[in-house]
Design a protein around this motif. Sequence first.
Motif, PDB file in Angstrom:
ATOM      1  N   UNK A   1     -17.407  69.902 -16.613  1.00 16.52           N
ATOM      2  CA  UNK A   1     -16.484  68.949 -17.232  1.00 16.52           C
ATOM      3  C   UNK A   1     -16.257  67.749 -16.313  1.00 16.52           C
ATOM      4  N   UNK A   2     -16.100  68.011 -15.026  1.00 14.76           N
ATOM      5  CA  UNK A   2     -15.909  66.907 -14.078  1.00 14.76           C
ATOM      6  C   UNK A   2     -17.159  66.046 -13.967  1.00 14.76           C
ATOM      7  N   UNK A   3     -18.341  66.690 -14.040  1.00 17.92           N
ATOM      8  CA  UNK A   3     -19.584  65.937 -14.002  1.00 17.92           C
ATOM      9  C   UNK A   3     -19.676  64.979 -15.190  1.00 17.92           C
ATOM     10  N   UNK A   4     -19.420  65.519 -16.386  1.00 12.79           N
ATOM     11  CA  UNK A   4     -19.516  64.695 -17.593  1.00 12.79           C
ATOM     12  C   UNK A   4     -18.485  63.570 -17.551  1.00 12.79           C
ATOM     13  N   UNK A   5     -17.266  63.893 -17.102  1.00 15.18           N
ATOM     14  CA  UNK A   5     -16.220  62.866 -17.016  1.00 15.18           C
ATOM     15  C   UNK A   5     -16.598  61.774 -16.027  1.00 15.18           C
ATOM     16  N   UNK A   6     -17.276  62.163 -14.939  1.00 19.04           N
ATOM     17  CA  UNK A   6     -17.631  61.184 -13.915  1.00 19.04           C
ATOM     18  C   UNK A   6     -18.695  60.205 -14.394  1.00 19.04           C
ATOM     19  N   UNK A   7     -19.425  60.552 -15.459  1.00 17.35           N
ATOM     20  CA  UNK A   7     -20.437  59.641 -15.987  1.00 17.35           C
ATOM     21  C   UNK A   7     -19.783  58.342 -16.452  1.00 17.35           C
ATOM     22  N   UNK A   8     -18.646  58.467 -17.128  1.00 16.74           N
ATOM     23  CA  UNK A   8     -17.923  57.277 -17.565  1.00 16.74           C
ATOM     24  C   UNK A   8     -17.482  56.429 -16.394  1.00 16.74           C
ATOM     25  N   UNK A   9     -17.066  57.076 -15.317  1.00 16.46           N
ATOM     26  CA  UNK A   9     -16.648  56.344 -14.125  1.00 16.46           C
ATOM     27  C   UNK A   9     -17.815  55.592 -13.503  1.00 16.46           C
ATOM     28  N   UNK A  10     -18.999  56.224 -13.502  1.00 14.16           N
ATOM     29  CA  UNK A  10     -20.182  55.568 -12.963  1.00 14.16           C
ATOM     30  C   UNK A  10     -20.532  54.318 -13.779  1.00 14.16           C
ATOM     31  N   UNK A  11     -20.453  54.443 -15.087  1.00 17.72           N
ATOM     32  CA  UNK A  11     -20.744  53.297 -15.955  1.00 17.72           C
ATOM     33  C   UNK A  11     -19.766  52.158 -15.675  1.00 17.72           C
ATOM     34  N   UNK A  12     -18.500  52.520 -15.474  1.00 16.22           N
ATOM     35  CA  UNK A  12     -17.454  51.508 -15.269  1.00 16.22           C
ATOM     36  C   UNK A  12     -17.566  50.818 -13.924  1.00 16.22           C
ATOM     37  N   UNK A  13     -17.940  51.572 -12.888  1.00 12.89           N
ATOM     38  CA  UNK A  13     -17.865  51.044 -11.524  1.00 12.89           C
ATOM     39  C   UNK A  13     -19.198  50.535 -10.971  1.00 12.89           C
ATOM     40  N   UNK A  14     -20.305  50.752 -11.684  1.00 13.45           N
ATOM     41  CA  UNK A  14     -21.615  50.386 -11.159  1.00 13.45           C
ATOM     42  C   UNK A  14     -22.281  49.326 -12.046  1.00 13.45           C
ATOM     43  N   UNK A  15     -22.076  48.049 -11.774  1.00 16.49           N
ATOM     44  CA  UNK A  15     -22.680  46.997 -12.607  1.00 16.49           C
ATOM     45  C   UNK A  15     -24.202  47.011 -12.579  1.00 16.49           C
ATOM     46  N   UNK A  16     -24.787  47.393 -11.443  1.00 18.76           N
ATOM     47  CA  UNK A  16     -26.256  47.467 -11.376  1.00 18.76           C
ATOM     48  C   UNK A  16     -26.775  48.532 -12.341  1.00 18.76           C
ATOM     49  N   UNK A  17     -26.055  49.635 -12.452  1.00 21.58           N
ATOM     50  CA  UNK A  17     -26.440  50.686 -13.395  1.00 21.58           C
ATOM     51  C   UNK A  17     -26.405  50.158 -14.828  1.00 21.58           C
ATOM     52  N   UNK A  18     -25.356  49.420 -15.172  1.00 19.98           N
ATOM     53  CA  UNK A  18     -25.248  48.867 -16.528  1.00 19.98           C
ATOM     54  C   UNK A  18     -26.390  47.890 -16.816  1.00 19.98           C
ATOM     55  N   UNK A  19     -26.642  47.016 -15.862  1.00 25.51           N
ATOM     56  CA  UNK A  19     -27.706  46.021 -16.056  1.00 25.51           C
ATOM     57  C   UNK A  19     -29.076  46.692 -16.191  1.00 25.51           C
ATOM     58  N   UNK A  20     -29.394  47.576 -15.240  1.00 27.81           N
ATOM     59  CA  UNK A  20     -30.707  48.228 -15.249  1.00 27.81           C
ATOM     60  C   UNK A  20     -30.902  49.052 -16.516  1.00 27.81           C
ATOM     61  N   UNK A  21     -29.857  49.752 -16.940  1.00 26.04           N
ATOM     62  CA  UNK A  21     -29.958  50.602 -18.137  1.00 26.04           C
ATOM     63  C   UNK A  21     -30.199  49.771 -19.386  1.00 26.04           C
ATOM     64  N   UNK A  22     -29.486  48.659 -19.521  1.00 29.55           N
ATOM     65  CA  UNK A  22     -29.642  47.826 -20.709  1.00 29.55           C
ATOM     66  C   UNK A  22     -31.030  47.204 -20.771  1.00 29.55           C
TER      67      UNK A  22
END
Length: 412
Positions: free
Chosen positions: A208-229
């Motif tokens: 549950x903590x792992x899945x919840x942390x995914x949202x935090x990663x999306x929110x706090x990592x702009x490079x992740x958002x850019x690369x994923x899109x």
Amino acid sequence: MKAAISGELLRQQGAQKKLTRGLILLMAVACGMAVGNLYYNQPLLADIGRTFGKTAREIGFVAMLTQIGYAIGLFMFVPLGDMKERRRMICLLLIAVSVSLIGVATAQSLLWICIASLLVGITTVVPQMIIPLAAQMAAPEERGKVLGTVMSGLLIGILLARTVSGAVGGTWGWRIMFCIAAGLMLLLALVMRLMLPESRPETKLTYRELVSSIGSLIKTQPVLREASFIAAMQFGSFSVFWTALVFYIEGPPYHYGSQVAGLFGLVGAAGALAAPLTGRLSDRYSRKMIVGIVSFVTLLSFACFWLFGYRLWGLVVGVVLLDLAVQGGQIANQSRMYALVPEARSRLNTVYTGSTFLIGSLGSGLGSYTWSVWGWNGVCATGAAMVSAGFIVWAICRIRERKMPKEIELSA
């Protein structure tokens, strides 16, 4: 704190010693064999449609649901790679996908094959457990090269899956292809159990903590958002083309069957073979610039399809450009993404690959739909529009970085 850091360094050094050339090759081959399950159906869609008396638009849902299932599987299983022993999970999933493939081979209706294809996608997430493992075991200065080699196996598997399924399906029928695939997955499960090293989890978080942390990663990592899109848009355009290709070359001016459609995978493999070179370039030069360059090359490939797709050489040149660019973009984006939060590589990969295949599934659906409504010009326009969206985001991010004070600009 010092003891914890020392322990982590020792763990990384131990892992790196295990990463031999033979093991890297095994990971690349395993990724290629496993990911092929998602693409065996694409050159056979016309044959499957004739079996069930369905149109191109209706049978396109088979390819679309396979990739939707893959995205679901990514969010269900891949985060577990940060908390469970990976080798055991890989073997169990290979057994599960074998059962799902048998379900496809024995399908008696469109609904049956759609459900079975969804399950094939859900259980074909083994490559996305192997890739973070390779990134974890690789030395930082060699991560791009290692990922390039493993990713070359992945993309070659995507492309050759079409060649193999086209040949087997055209000779013995599409059901035999899925029976063979089921047997290969059982064999691969045995090999991986014997050859893959044990991999202990890097975190003690609950699921549950792992899945919840995914949202935090999306929110706090702009490079992740850019690369994923950007990767998602590129892969979506890739899926648009490959889903529509089989329908295009069955009609004028080509009049080819599923066997020839599969042979185009061999052409695309030429681009995939350049993956290790792209990985080395990612280790030496700006990964951000490489992403921009390959996005532009992807756009050029669709221009080639549109202007010269009625000639065989035009299709061949376009396929090489498309596969080379998509592969290069994946490697550069993944190298950026895996450097962000080392202890969360599986969760980072869940976001990155999950979004990629969600848009990829949309691309598969759009490929069959635009072909049935607007023909080849609609297919080319749709693919180009998806690539352009990713390129625009890349350009906006570079403009914003130039306006940032140098002291707070992130290295990526």
